[in-house]
Design a protein around this motif. Structure first.
Motif, PDB file in Angstrom:
ATOM      1  N   ALA A 182       0.830  -1.206   0.000  1.00  0.00           N
ATOM      2  CA  ALA A 182       0.000   0.000   0.000  1.00  0.00           C
ATOM      3  C   ALA A 182       0.861   1.252   0.000  1.00  0.00           C
ATOM      4  O   ALA A 182       0.540   2.237  -0.694  1.00  0.00           O
ATOM      5  CB  ALA A 182      -0.934  -0.008   1.205  1.00  0.00           C
ATOM      6  N   GLU A 183       1.949   1.244   0.759  1.00  0.00           N
ATOM      7  CA  GLU A 183       2.846   2.403   0.786  1.00  0.00           C
ATOM      8  C   GLU A 183       3.538   2.594  -0.557  1.00  0.00           C
ATOM      9  O   GLU A 183       3.687   3.727  -1.037  1.00  0.00           O
ATOM     10  CB  GLU A 183       3.874   2.235   1.900  1.00  0.00           C
ATOM     11  CG  GLU A 183       3.290   2.360   3.304  1.00  0.00           C
ATOM     12  CD  GLU A 183       4.301   2.014   4.374  1.00  0.00           C
ATOM     13  OE1 GLU A 183       4.400   2.773   5.357  1.00  0.00           O
ATOM     14  OE2 GLU A 183       4.991   0.971   4.257  1.00  0.00           O
ATOM     15  N   ARG A 184       3.966   1.501  -1.168  1.00  0.00           N
ATOM     16  CA  ARG A 184       4.577   1.613  -2.497  1.00  0.00           C
ATOM     17  C   ARG A 184       3.555   2.095  -3.513  1.00  0.00           C
ATOM     18  O   ARG A 184       3.840   2.945  -4.367  1.00  0.00           O
ATOM     19  CB  ARG A 184       5.151   0.263  -2.923  1.00  0.00           C
ATOM     20  CG  ARG A 184       6.280  -0.267  -2.065  1.00  0.00           C
ATOM     21  CD  ARG A 184       6.668  -1.666  -2.495  1.00  0.00           C
ATOM     22  NE  ARG A 184       7.434  -2.358  -1.468  1.00  0.00           N
ATOM     23  CZ  ARG A 184       7.592  -3.672  -1.406  1.00  0.00           C
ATOM     24  NH1 ARG A 184       7.016  -4.455  -2.318  1.00  0.00           N
ATOM     25  NH2 ARG A 184       8.303  -4.225  -0.453  1.00  0.00           N
ATOM     26  N   ALA A 185       2.355   1.542  -3.438  1.00  0.00           N
ATOM     27  CA  ALA A 185       1.313   1.874  -4.410  1.00  0.00           C
ATOM     28  C   ALA A 185       0.911   3.337  -4.325  1.00  0.00           C
ATOM     29  O   ALA A 185       0.504   3.929  -5.338  1.00  0.00           O
ATOM     30  CB  ALA A 185       0.095   0.977  -4.203  1.00  0.00           C
ATOM     31  N   ALA A 186       1.015   3.933  -3.160  1.00  0.00           N
ATOM     32  CA  ALA A 186       0.667   5.343  -3.030  1.00  0.00           C
ATOM     33  C   ALA A 186       1.558   6.201  -3.926  1.00  0.00           C
ATOM     34  O   ALA A 186       1.097   7.178  -4.536  1.00  0.00           O
ATOM     35  CB  ALA A 186       0.800   5.779  -1.571  1.00  0.00           C
ATOM     36  N   ILE A 187       2.828   5.829  -4.047  1.00  0.00           N
ATOM     37  CA  ILE A 187       3.777   6.579  -4.875  1.00  0.00           C
ATOM     38  C   ILE A 187       3.641   6.202  -6.345  1.00  0.00           C
ATOM     39  O   ILE A 187       3.540   7.071  -7.218  1.00  0.00           O
ATOM     40  CB  ILE A 187       5.214   6.348  -4.374  1.00  0.00           C
ATOM     41  CG1 ILE A 187       5.365   6.952  -2.978  1.00  0.00           C
ATOM     42  CG2 ILE A 187       6.232   6.934  -5.351  1.00  0.00           C
ATOM     43  CD1 ILE A 187       6.658   6.606  -2.290  1.00  0.00           C
ATOM     44  N   ILE A 188       3.624   4.904  -6.629  1.00  0.00           N
ATOM     45  CA  ILE A 188       3.550   4.474  -8.029  1.00  0.00           C
ATOM     46  C   ILE A 188       2.199   4.855  -8.633  1.00  0.00           C
ATOM     47  O   ILE A 188       2.110   5.252  -9.796  1.00  0.00           O
ATOM     48  CB  ILE A 188       3.790   2.952  -8.131  1.00  0.00           C
ATOM     49  CG1 ILE A 188       5.135   2.576  -7.509  1.00  0.00           C
ATOM     50  CG2 ILE A 188       3.738   2.499  -9.586  1.00  0.00           C
ATOM     51  CD1 ILE A 188       6.319   3.369  -8.034  1.00  0.00           C
ATOM     52  N   GLY A 189       1.142   4.767  -7.841  1.00  0.00           N
ATOM     53  CA  GLY A 189      -0.170   5.182  -8.318  1.00  0.00           C
ATOM     54  C   GLY A 189      -0.224   6.673  -8.591  1.00  0.00           C
ATOM     55  O   GLY A 189      -0.848   7.117  -9.570  1.00  0.00           O
ATOM     56  N   LYS A 190       0.425   7.474  -7.745  1.00  0.00           N
ATOM     57  CA  LYS A 190       0.462   8.910  -7.997  1.00  0.00           C
ATOM     58  C   LYS A 190       1.261   9.225  -9.250  1.00  0.00           C
ATOM     59  O   LYS A 190       0.903  10.118 -10.027  1.00  0.00           O
ATOM     60  CB  LYS A 190       1.055   9.650  -6.797  1.00  0.00           C
ATOM     61  CG  LYS A 190       0.983  11.165  -6.951  1.00  0.00           C
ATOM     62  CD  LYS A 190       1.435  11.897  -5.700  1.00  0.00           C
ATOM     63  CE  LYS A 190       1.325  13.409  -5.904  1.00  0.00           C
ATOM     64  NZ  LYS A 190       1.761  14.163  -4.701  1.00  0.00           N
ATOM     65  N   ALA A 191       2.346   8.482  -9.479  1.00  0.00           N
ATOM     66  CA  ALA A 191       3.121   8.662 -10.705  1.00  0.00           C
ATOM     67  C   ALA A 191       2.256   8.376 -11.930  1.00  0.00           C
ATOM     68  O   ALA A 191       2.345   9.076 -12.948  1.00  0.00           O
ATOM     69  CB  ALA A 191       4.352   7.754 -10.693  1.00  0.00           C
ATOM     70  N   ALA A 192       1.410   7.346 -11.832  1.00  0.00           N
ATOM     71  CA  ALA A 192       0.487   7.044 -12.932  1.00  0.00           C
ATOM     72  C   ALA A 192      -0.433   8.227 -13.187  1.00  0.00           C
ATOM     73  O   ALA A 192      -0.673   8.615 -14.343  1.00  0.00           O
ATOM     74  CB  ALA A 192      -0.334   5.801 -12.598  1.00  0.00           C
ATOM     75  N   GLY A 193      -0.952   8.818 -12.124  1.00  0.00           N
ATOM     76  CA  GLY A 193      -1.824   9.972 -12.270  1.00  0.00           C
ATOM     77  C   GLY A 193      -1.117  11.173 -12.863  1.00  0.00           C
ATOM     78  O   GLY A 193      -1.694  11.916 -13.681  1.00  0.00           O
TER      79      GLY A 193
END
Length: 490
Positions: free
Chosen positions: A74-85
């Motif tokens: 979840a912590e990793r996804a917060a960053i990678i997901g924001k990069a996607a956005g």
């Protein structure tokens, strides 16, 4: 300091090492040169890292790994997901930078940025599921396989898809808990910087993703460095062989995607109204500079004349122009060097007996433009029979039947992708199973989706990117077994 440098500094004040690594210095010897292939005008230059800066970058990456590996999905996804956005939000400036540096038509450039966004989002959403422990069922006790990251992974990436190539390693490998140091191609330095800045803006800790402006000699030293635990490369066969040999010498895991010479098999029951537009797109997308582009058009004799005439007419209709202009249907090649190499290949092919059915010359205008070209009558002794043509050059072959088509498709040093065109879908599936490649497509060439594995065999390399398989490449698969009350050996 120019405005561009000011903008970079503002973004990187929270990451001074990254700023140091990619500091722009005017008036010095440069190795990373941004040149607009539309007009040949140099845009900007960037300095190569010193050995001291390179060592510092790897040290920082290795330090980052020790904390990143312990982050939750979840912590990793917060960053990678924001990069996607951010990729989605910044599609226009990112696309324009790509078009400026390597000439991709602006509509295709926007599509690449959006696809890169989807890849990052896909792994942010699915990584935990893909890497979840897998229960095993031994005859005694219990056991499972668990996945853990390896460490610092070194990526070497090409210019033809400046963001997509980065996204398809960053999405899976960062979500798996690894960190990346990446050498991008020398002609797209601004794209390389933009992707790194995007991850920093998304909240990436210093060292999670580091762009390296380094020489080939320095790249070898990176592979040798004991802090580097794996190597992934997309590029030429020569580059792949060199890096893979280096990785093997150091007993390091590697994955290689090394191009292709994909067959486009047209059988006698093909619907040419459907097939011809795909043939044009399959050969001319990205001005033909795609590893899995349709390159060898293998057509049964009964359709060959009609196919060639219609294919030729469609290619002749393409209009060269400014790749920033939506109306342009033929963009430039990525660089003058790429154009000269392709012109040389065509000349050698013709000198060895091939015939020009269309094109074969550079277009008389500013920039690195080549005429859409069709070569026919290519015999096995001709270098064109084996070589990969990375640009708007189609090779056409006539065959008697399905068996000859499959045999010719398989008579290649490459095995990345391919396609078969026919109305009988059962037949298409049968032919697809017989062709020796990593990927086959029936009545389409939908090369890549985030959900589907991408990769080849033979000289096209090994390993897979994207899909479930893409995230498994650089993780340790550890067996954990427990057997209750098991007696010790006597």
């Amino acid at each position: 300091m120019d405005e561009n440098a000011h903008q970079q500094l503002n973004v990187c004040e929270r990451a001074p090492l990254v700023w140091l690594v990619r500091r722009h210095v005017k008036g010095h010897a440069m190795t990373y040169q941004s040149t607009n292939p539309f007009n040949g005008i140099a845009v900007d230059s960037f300095s190569q890292m010193t050995d001291k800066q390179l060592d510092a970058a790897i040290t920082t990456a290795a330090t980052c790994f020790e904390s990143w590996r312990n982050k939750s999905y979840a912590e990793r996804a917060a960053i990678i997901g924001k990069a996607a956005g951010l990729l989605h939000a910044k599609v226009e400036p990112l696309a324009r930078t790509m078009t400026l540096e390597m000439g991709k038509r602006i509509g295709e450039a926007r599509g690449e940025v959006e696809f890169s966004s989807r890849i990052m989002a896909y792994y942010a959403k699915n990584a935990e599921r893909f890497l979840a422990p897998v229960e095993l069922h031994p005859t005694a006790g219990e056991a499972h396989m668990e996945s853990s990251p390896l460490g610092v992974i070194f990526g070497v990436e090409p210019w033809n898809f400046p963001y997509y190539q980065l996204a398809r390693i960053a999405g899976p490998h960062l979500m798996a808990g690894n960190v990346l140091v990446v050498k991008h191609a020398g002609i797209v330095p601004q794209c390389a910087i933009a992707f790194e800045k995007l991850l920093i803006e998304a909240g990436a800790p210093v060292g999670l993703y580091t762009n390296l402006f380094i020489s080939h000699e320095q790249a070898n030293r990176v592979v040798d460095d004991p802090r580097i635990k794996g190597v992934c490369l997309t590029g030429s066969v020569a580059a792949g062989a060199s890096i893979a040999e280096r990785a093997g010498r150091n007993l390091k895991i590697s994955s290689m995607e090394l191009g292709g010479s994909d067959a486009f098999i047209v059988l006698e029951d093909a619907d040419l109204d459907h097939t011809i537009p795909w043939a044009v797109w399959g050969r001319m997308y990205n001005t033909g500079q795609t590893c899995c582009a349709a390159k060898r058009f293998i057509v049964v004799e009964s359709l060959a004349d009609t196919f060639l005439a219609r294919f030729k007419t469609a290619l002749e209709a393409l209009q060269p122009g400014d790749p920033m202009d939506e109306a342009t249907t033929l963009g430039p090649m990525s660089s003058e060097a790429a154009l000269l190499q392709l012109l040389k290949q065509v000349k050698v092919a013709v000198d060895k007996g091939a015939k020009l059915a269309l094109g074969g010359k550079r277009i008389d205008r500013a920039g690195s433009y080549m005429e859409p070209t069709i070569l026919t009558d290519i015999k096995p002794g001709n270098p064109a029979f084996r070589d990969e043509f990375f640009g708007p050059v189609a090779l056409m072959f006539r065959v008697k039947n399905e068996d000859e088509a499959v045999a010719l498709a398989n008579d290649s040093d490459f095995g990345l992708g391919g396609s078969v065109w026919c109305k009988d879908i059962a037949r298409g599936k049968r032919v697809a199973s017989r062709v020796e490649t990593g990927m086959m497509f029936i009545n389409n060439i939908d090369w890549s989706d985030a959900e589907l594995p991408f990769g080849g065999i033979k000289n096209s390399g090994y390993g897979r990117e994207l899909g479930d398989m893409g995230i498994q490449q650089f993780v340790n698969k550890k067996l954990v077994r427990y057997v209750p009350a098991m007696k010790a050996p006597a």
